[in-house]
Design an enzyme around this catalytic site. Structure first.
Site, PDB file in Angstrom:
ATOM      1  N   LYS A 156       0.834  -1.200   0.000  1.00 37.11           N
ATOM      2  CA  LYS A 156       0.000   0.000   0.000  1.00 37.11           C
ATOM      3  C   LYS A 156       0.874   1.259   0.000  1.00 37.11           C
ATOM      4  O   LYS A 156       0.511   2.279  -0.585  1.00 37.11           O
ATOM      5  CB  LYS A 156      -0.939  -0.003   1.198  1.00 37.11           C
TER       6      LYS A 156
ATOM      7  N   GLU B 262      -3.517   6.398   8.652  1.00 32.00           N
ATOM      8  CA  GLU B 262      -4.430   7.113   7.780  1.00 32.00           C
ATOM      9  C   GLU B 262      -5.517   7.737   8.624  1.00 32.00           C
ATOM     10  O   GLU B 262      -5.841   7.231   9.693  1.00 32.00           O
ATOM     11  CB  GLU B 262      -5.120   6.100   6.836  1.00 32.00           C
TER      12      GLU B 262
ATOM     13  N   HIS C 232     -14.446  -5.692   7.700  1.00 35.19           N
ATOM     14  CA  HIS C 232     -13.784  -4.975   6.611  1.00 35.19           C
ATOM     15  C   HIS C 232     -13.722  -5.785   5.329  1.00 35.19           C
ATOM     16  O   HIS C 232     -12.880  -5.551   4.469  1.00 35.19           O
ATOM     17  CB  HIS C 232     -12.353  -4.550   6.988  1.00 35.19           C
TER      18      HIS C 232
ATOM     19  N   ARG D 161      -5.694  -8.221 -10.053  1.00 31.27           N
ATOM     20  CA  ARG D 161      -6.238  -9.524 -10.457  1.00 31.27           C
ATOM     21  C   ARG D 161      -7.712  -9.371 -10.778  1.00 31.27           C
ATOM     22  O   ARG D 161      -8.277  -8.296 -10.644  1.00 31.27           O
ATOM     23  CB  ARG D 161      -6.096 -10.511  -9.298  1.00 31.27           C
TER      24      ARG D 161
HETATM   25  P1  ADP Z   1      -7.515  -4.729   2.646  1.00 31.34           P
HETATM   26  O1  ADP Z   1      -6.391  -4.688   1.657  1.00 31.34           O
HETATM   27  O2  ADP Z   1      -7.160  -5.403   3.918  1.00 31.34           O
HETATM   28  O3  ADP Z   1      -8.805  -5.215   2.046  1.00 31.34           O
HETATM   29  P2  ADP Z   1      -8.345  -1.952   2.277  1.00 31.34           P
HETATM   30  O4  ADP Z   1      -7.390  -0.826   2.332  1.00 31.34           O
HETATM   31  O5  ADP Z   1      -8.797  -2.385   0.921  1.00 31.34           O
HETATM   32  O6  ADP Z   1      -7.740  -3.194   3.066  1.00 31.34           O
HETATM   33  O7  ADP Z   1      -9.619  -1.605   3.154  1.00 31.34           O
HETATM   34  C1  ADP Z   1     -10.650  -2.549   3.420  1.00 31.34           C
HETATM   35  C2  ADP Z   1     -11.827  -1.866   4.075  1.00 31.34           C
HETATM   36  O8  ADP Z   1     -11.419  -1.224   5.306  1.00 31.34           O
HETATM   37  C3  ADP Z   1     -12.459  -0.742   3.270  1.00 31.34           C
HETATM   38  O9  ADP Z   1     -13.407  -1.220   2.331  1.00 31.34           O
HETATM   39  C4  ADP Z   1     -13.107   0.088   4.372  1.00 31.34           C
HETATM   40  O10 ADP Z   1     -14.301  -0.520   4.811  1.00 31.34           O
HETATM   41  C5  ADP Z   1     -12.088  -0.005   5.491  1.00 31.34           C
HETATM   42  N1  ADP Z   1     -11.108   1.129   5.454  1.00 31.34           N
HETATM   43  C6  ADP Z   1      -9.885   1.131   4.890  1.00 31.34           C
HETATM   44  N2  ADP Z   1      -9.272   2.328   5.038  1.00 31.34           N
HETATM   45  C7  ADP Z   1     -10.122   3.125   5.711  1.00 31.34           C
HETATM   46  C8  ADP Z   1     -10.081   4.494   6.190  1.00 31.34           C
HETATM   47  N3  ADP Z   1      -9.012   5.273   6.016  1.00 31.34           N
HETATM   48  N4  ADP Z   1     -11.173   4.967   6.840  1.00 31.34           N
HETATM   49  C9  ADP Z   1     -12.266   4.182   7.047  1.00 31.34           C
HETATM   50  N5  ADP Z   1     -12.356   2.896   6.648  1.00 31.34           N
HETATM   51  C10 ADP Z   1     -11.312   2.360   5.983  1.00 31.34           C
END
Ligand code: ADP
Length: 496
Positions: A119, A203, A238, A295
């Site tokens: 990331k 974040e 999540h 992917r």
């Molecule tokens: P992963 O790679 O583990 O799936 P992501 O970055 O794609 O992680 O985030 C997965 C989920 O976590 C998002 O869809 C959201 O629900 C929550 N999330 C991620 N970052 C944030 C943020 N900065 N604020 C609020 N929710 C977040």
């Protein structure tokens, strides 16, 4: 370099292996399945032209054995390997090894996978493209004092995230300064054990966020396209459970902006193939880049349905060195599609895994219903892999019609032996927040608590009793002999 693909091996199992085989067969391409001993009797094995056992049930002894899989591919004179999702699909080394072996990897080049797999590296790569990002830092942090200073600058609540994260792991929300230390330690240790990389960053925690992602395609001829958005805000832990396309709240103007931003993310890593750029959207409809998945996504069918495309066919074309079969201006949104991930989980018990024997397994059939699955009645749900039984996808000319179709399809989906997320899917589809489009990633927390569920089932039981009484009275008054009594459709719509 152009090379026709005549034989494909899918380095995966279950529904996604079958999904890829279906398109391969349609294109006249021969298919090879690999499987672990736990999957000996799985439909994906029977579906392929040839199948090879590659090891024992734990994925580290079968589906993750890159060298072994490549060896099988070479032996069976396969031209290309499709990795599906999960397992080796986002492993840059695997992509490299496949190419080194003289085979085609149906996916992006190793460098793009590597960049987007982290990331932090992804944030760095997209910097020059002015992509909106969630406020925060773009470097790993290990020092607690420094983390506290940063958190104060950003403002609580904050989110501590693992750079190598995936599947919602290694993520910690921190509300107060005094929790930073303990939550950071937990995030680091979770990230180290799950990904072998303990780098974490901070974040801003977006309140009331919606998860909206853009499907992209890129070929070797300089074409970068976006196939509009998917909304994936209905999540637990999540992780997505219900997805739809298009989103109920994305306007034409935002769609274009997000699409262009996604294309830029793809350009920033010299992307090739099908990929997904994920964004978070706040309550004011500002969107922020989250990450890119390099992917085919679980939820790709909703995009296929509304755009009339076959994403696997495009992946194969691109891998052969051909251009994408359409242009941006050819793409339109037609209707609405919703997907429910049918997990072997008990929605009423915190979505706990529910494994066992599928004593009954009868998926629904019919127009506007698509079921992508890899199970059959009488099969065991193995403990070794992702607990997803199937994906139930419905279509409608409008969003509400797609929702109604989903309820109907759920009512005709019969599974016994394990608990599933089917009742949760029905609950979502009947809930006012979902129906009106006014929801965020906290749907489960906000609307699926014990009290909400009790209220719902009380109402449902009352309505069912009323319907039964009315049916009885109707039949009593009519002179015709009661023959088959149609099962009444029980519909509960929330008024909160
Ligand atoms: P992963 O790679 O583990 O799936 P992501 O970055 O794609 O992680 O985030 C997965 C989920 O976590 C998002 O869809 C959201 O629900 C929550 N999330 C991620 N970052 C944030 C943020 N900065 N604020 C609020 N929710 C977040």
């Amino acid at each position: 370099m152009m090379k026709e693909i005549k034989k494909i091996l899918v380095a995966n199992r279950g529904e996604i292996a079958i999904r890829v085989f279906k398109t391969a067969k349609k294109l006249g391409i021969k298919t090879v399945a690999v499987y672990s001993t736990a999957d000996r009797n799985s439909p994906h094995v029977a579906f392929a032209d040839e199948a090879v056992c590659i090891g024992e049930p734990p994925s580290s002894k079968s589906y993750l054995l890159a060298n072994k899989i490549i060896e099988v591919a070479k032996k069976l004179k396969v031209d290309a390997i499709h990795p599906g999702y999960g397992f080796l699909s986002e492993n840059a080394q695997f992509s490299q090894k496949v190419s080194d072996a003289g085979l085609i990897f149906i996916g992006p080049r190793p460098q793009a996978i590597r960049t987007m797999g982290s990331k932090l590296a992804a944030k760095e790569a997209v910097k020059s493209y002015k992509i909106p990002m969630v406020p925060g830092i773009d470097q790993a942090v290990t020092d607690v004092e420094k983390a506290v200073t940063i958190a104060k600058e950003i403002g609580f609540p904050i989110l501590i995230k693992a750079s190598a994260g995936g599947g919602g792991k290694g993520m910690r929300v921190v509300e107060k300064e005094k929790e930073v230390k303990s939550q950071m330690e937990r995030a680091i240790s979770e990230a180290t054990s799950a990904f072998g990389d303990g780098s974490v960053f901070i974040e801003k925690y977006i309140e009331s966020p919606r998860h909206i992602e853009i499907q992209v395609l890129a070929d070797d001829h300089g074409n970068f396209l976006y196939l509009f958005e998917r909304e994936c805000s209905i999540q637990r832990r999540h992780q997505k459970v219900v997805e739809e396309a298009p989103s109920a709240i994305v306007t034409e103007e935002i769609r274009q902006k997000m699409g262009e931003a996604a294309v830029n993310v793809a350009k920033s890593c010299d992307y090739l193939g099908a990929g997904t750029v994920e964004f978070l959207m706040d309550a004011d409809k500002n969107f922020y880049f989250l990450e890119m998945n390099t992917r085919l996504q679980v939820e790709h069918p909703v995009t296929e349905w509304i755009t009339g495309t076959d994403l696997v066919a495009e992946q194969i074309r691109i891998a052969e060195g051909k251009p994408i079969s359409f242009k941006q201006e050819d793409l339109n949104i037609n209707g609405h599609a919703i997907e429910l991930r049918v997990y072997a989980e008990d929605s009423f018990n915190d979505f706990a895994p529910s494994i066992g024997l599928l004593s009954t397994y009868q998926p629904p059939k019919g127009k506007d219903i698509r079921v992508d699955d890899g199970f059959r009645e009488g099969m065991d749900v193995p403990i070794y892999y992702d607990p997803m039984l199937s994906k139930l996808i419905t279509f409608g000319p409008s969003r509400i019609e797609a929702i109604e179709k989903m309820i109907e399809a759920i009512d005709h989906y019969h599974v016994e032996g394990v608990e599933t997320t089917l009742p949760f899917g029905k609950y979502v589809c009947q809930h006012k927040a979902f129906r009106s489009g006014q929801f965020d990633t906290h749907f489960v927390k906000n609307f699926f608590g014990e009290k909400d569920r009790e209220l719902y089932y009380e109402k449902e039981a009352k309505i069912a009793a009323k319907v039964a009484l009315l049916t009885y009275l109707k039949q009593k008054n009519s002179l015709s002999l009661p023959s088959k009594i149609a099962k009444p459709a029980v519909k509960v719509v929330f008024n909160q």
